[in-house]
Design an enzyme around this catalytic site. Structure first.
Site, PDB file in Angstrom:
ATOM      1  N   CYS A  56       0.823  -1.207   0.000  1.00 22.13           N
ATOM      2  CA  CYS A  56       0.000   0.000   0.000  1.00 22.13           C
ATOM      3  C   CYS A  56       0.864   1.266   0.000  1.00 22.13           C
ATOM      4  O   CYS A  56       1.737   1.413   0.848  1.00 22.13           O
ATOM      5  CB  CYS A  56      -0.899  -0.017   1.230  1.00 22.13           C
ATOM      6  SG  CYS A  56      -1.774   1.527   1.535  1.00 22.13           S
ATOM      7  N   TYR A 187      -5.415   6.941  -8.907  1.00 20.70           N
ATOM      8  CA  TYR A 187      -6.648   6.214  -8.578  1.00 20.70           C
ATOM      9  C   TYR A 187      -7.833   6.791  -9.338  1.00 20.70           C
ATOM     10  O   TYR A 187      -8.731   6.063  -9.768  1.00 20.70           O
ATOM     11  CB  TYR A 187      -6.918   6.276  -7.073  1.00 20.70           C
ATOM     12  CG  TYR A 187      -6.042   5.347  -6.268  1.00 20.70           C
ATOM     13  CD1 TYR A 187      -6.484   4.080  -5.917  1.00 20.70           C
ATOM     14  CD2 TYR A 187      -4.773   5.730  -5.857  1.00 20.70           C
ATOM     15  CE1 TYR A 187      -5.691   3.210  -5.180  1.00 20.70           C
ATOM     16  CE2 TYR A 187      -3.961   4.880  -5.120  1.00 20.70           C
ATOM     17  CZ  TYR A 187      -4.425   3.624  -4.780  1.00 20.70           C
ATOM     18  OH  TYR A 187      -3.635   2.762  -4.066  1.00 20.70           O
TER      19      TYR A 187
END
Length: 347
Positions: A56, A187
């Site tokens: 992450c 994203y």
């Protein structure tokens, strides 16, 4: 307080709504661990455990800052594996599938320990109180700033000042821009719900990358001659760009390796102790390509790119400056926290 930037808060991670622009939930456990313990949690060595998956980018920040500041011996770390189900990150890399300190198989257990009706996403990074096994905070933007300020008594000798007082006003603006346009921008491309939303996100992302590239043409780091938290925040997106975002998120105007200034800058950071030695390319690729089944239904993980290129000469020394200013580089990675051989750039 940190500028308001936030990780996904769905049970299974990020998602998009068809026909709409991707937006990120901004609900966090904002409890802080401070010197004065104002929120009920006082800075105390060997009390808290940072749970941070290497895959992450938001968790990767905390691993870098913890290492740069030398907090490894006062804040322990637990590392979930690169994949998770729709319910929780799991400790599948640990013996018997249990975190060796918290003795739980799922990070969700620590969230439910704090609130049995916890309604939001199970995100990393999270800091857990080892005394009762409950999550204290998952506000990742504030966690790293507090590592710099609230934990200063426990910094290693020679630790860099990652959030200098005299630069904070400008830094906050730079970091906000990096977050909205680049960290979250990839994203926004990957989870766009329509062609129109994707086109807008794509243009916005590469405009920002070009802007930051211009800023770095004549300065070695974002804020000048030394690394700051701003560099950490940009790095974790750049290091994932060619491995994941270029193909998986369709951010394919250019690879990072085709953007000369940013590519040299990113390699400079990667080769700086505390940055590249926290990066596991194998876990990064497995996370995105396996977990995001809506984008990659086959769950096939690509073999490329050639990660050894991260170790090639970058030439940024010619701009002057030094990463740690008057300080020193962190020492060797703490035993047991090394990146696995298959995830390293020299693998």
């Amino acid at each position: 307080m940190a500028e308001q930037e936030h990780e996904e808060h769905t049970k299974g991670g990020v998602y998009s709504v068809k026909g709409k622009e991707y937006t990120r939930d901004d609900r966090y456990i904002t409890t802080r661990i401070t010197k004065d313990g104002e929120d009920g949690f006082k800075v105390e060595p060997n009390r808290y455990r940072l749970v941070a998956a290497r895959a992450c980018p938001w968790a990767n920040r905390t691993l870098i800052v913890r290492r740069l500041l030398g907090l490894e011996d006062v804040i322990s770390v637990g590392m979930p594996g690169p994949t998770h189900d729709a319910d929780s990150w799991t400790f599948d890399l640990d013996e018997d599938g249990l975190d060796p300190v918290l003795q739980i198989p799922r990070l969700k257990d620590a969230y439910l320990k704090r609130d049995p009706e916890y309604p939001l996403g199970i995100t990393v990074p999270a800091i857990v109180d080892e005394q009762d096994g409950a999550v204290v905070t998952n506000d990742f933007a504030q966690i790293t700033l507090d590592f710099s300020s609230e934990w200063s008594e426990y910094h290693r000798e020679g630790a860099p000042d990652l959030y200098p007082e005299h630069l904070r006003e400008e830094m906050d603006k730079v970091m906000r821009y990096i977050y909205t346009e680049i960290n979250n921008g990839v994203y926004r491309c990957g989870f766009a719900g329509s062609q129109e939303a994707y086109d807008s996100a794509y243009d916005r992302l590469f405009t920002a990358l070009d802007t930051i590239s211009e800023r770095l043409e004549n300065r070695r780091y974002l804020m000048g001659d030394n690394i700051t938290e701003a560099d950490v925040r940009l790095f974790t997106t750049l290091v994932r760009f060619d491995a994941v975002y270029h193909g998986h998120f369709k951010t394919n105007r250019s690879k990072l390796s085709e953007m000369p200034v940013l590519w040299a800058y990113a390699r400079d950071l990667f080769q700086t102790p505390g940055f590249g030695d926290t990066v596991d390319f194998d876990q990064i690729k497995k996370h995105y390509y396996i977990v995001h089944k809506d984008i990659n239904p086959s769950q096939i993980v690509p073999n490329g790119p050639d990660n050894s290129l991260w170790l090639t000469e970058h030439g940024r020394e010619a701009l002057g400056g030094s990463p740690f200013g008057n300080g020193t580089a962190p020492g060797p990675v703490k035993p047991g926290e090394e990146v696995r051989p298959e995830g390293r750039a020299d693998a």
